[in-house]
Motif scaffolding. Sequence first.
Motif, short mmCIF file in Angstrom:
data_model
loop_
_atom_site.label_atom_id
_atom_site.label_comp_id
_atom_site.label_asym_id
_atom_site.label_seq_id
_atom_site.Cartn_x
_atom_site.Cartn_y
_atom_site.Cartn_z
N LEU A 17 0.88 -1.25 -0.06
CA LEU A 17 -0.01 -0.01 0.10
C LEU A 17 0.93 1.30 0.08
O LEU A 17 0.66 2.14 -0.92
N HIS A 18 1.97 1.26 0.82
CA HIS A 18 2.67 2.34 0.80
C HIS A 18 3.66 2.76 -0.49
O HIS A 18 3.76 3.69 -1.02
N ARG A 21 1.01 4.12 -2.94
CA ARG A 21 0.76 5.49 -2.72
C ARG A 21 1.82 6.12 -3.35
O ARG A 21 1.58 7.01 -3.82
N LEU A 25 1.36 8.96 -6.06
CA LEU A 25 1.56 10.33 -5.96
C LEU A 25 2.71 10.99 -6.96
O LEU A 25 2.83 12.07 -7.19
N VAL A 39 -4.52 14.63 -3.23
CA VAL A 39 -3.93 13.61 -2.51
C VAL A 39 -4.88 13.02 -1.37
O VAL A 39 -4.73 11.68 -1.22
N VAL A 42 -6.07 9.98 -3.12
CA VAL A 42 -5.37 8.95 -2.98
C VAL A 42 -5.44 7.90 -1.74
O VAL A 42 -5.32 7.05 -1.64
N GLU A 43 -5.51 9.01 -0.72
CA GLU A 43 -5.69 8.45 0.68
C GLU A 43 -6.72 7.52 0.97
O GLU A 43 -6.82 6.55 1.36
N SER A 45 -8.53 6.14 -1.60
CA SER A 45 -8.29 4.68 -2.20
C SER A 45 -7.45 3.78 -1.61
O SER A 45 -7.91 2.57 -1.46
N VAL A 46 -6.62 4.33 -0.77
CA VAL A 46 -5.80 3.45 -0.06
C VAL A 46 -6.43 2.77 0.94
O VAL A 46 -6.21 1.48 1.01
N SER A 64 -1.33 -1.31 -6.93
CA SER A 64 -0.87 -0.18 -7.30
C SER A 64 -1.58 0.17 -8.55
O SER A 64 -1.99 1.47 -8.79
N ILE A 67 -5.15 1.53 -7.35
CA ILE A 67 -5.26 2.73 -6.80
C ILE A 67 -5.11 3.97 -7.82
O ILE A 67 -5.75 4.86 -7.80
#
Length: 157
Positions: A17-18, A21, A25, A39, A42-43, A45-46, A64, A67
């Motif tokens: 996940l990191h 992201r 980004l 942003v 994005v968060e 979606s994570v 990936s 997201i």
Amino acid sequence: MEPSASPPPVSPLEQALHAARALVLADLVAGEVAQADVVSMVEESVVQRRWWVEQWPEGVEYVSGLIAQDVQDALLEKYGRWPLCPVCGAGDPHALEVEPELGPDPHWVCHKAGVSVSPVGALGPAMGGPGDSEGSGGSEGFGGSEGFGGYGGEGSS
């Protein structure tokens, strides 16, 4: 002197996940659209994809691309098409698409020209950003009839 306790290891899910992201980004930064509300997309979606991968752990390698697609869909709803294709110079501006839709190693693809433009997370050089020796500028922002709206772009004509 006491040895310090190590932090707990990061799970493969959180690592994926990191990484996802960070890749998305990087593409948003390359397109110069990484404003705070984007942003936040994005968060969101994570968070949703964390639940999804917890239900289907075998899908971790697809996160990936998923997201990237989630953020692309959210941007289309709110602002317009993103990322704009930097390959096709003529005709109507159009967005790149993530391929495969559900698979590992996602890439941004132009279906109109039939080419793979870049892996998700590496749009910078294709958009004229870092890594592009010419620094041509590429296609920044959002496009199409929806315009670039609230960020000072050109808007609809």
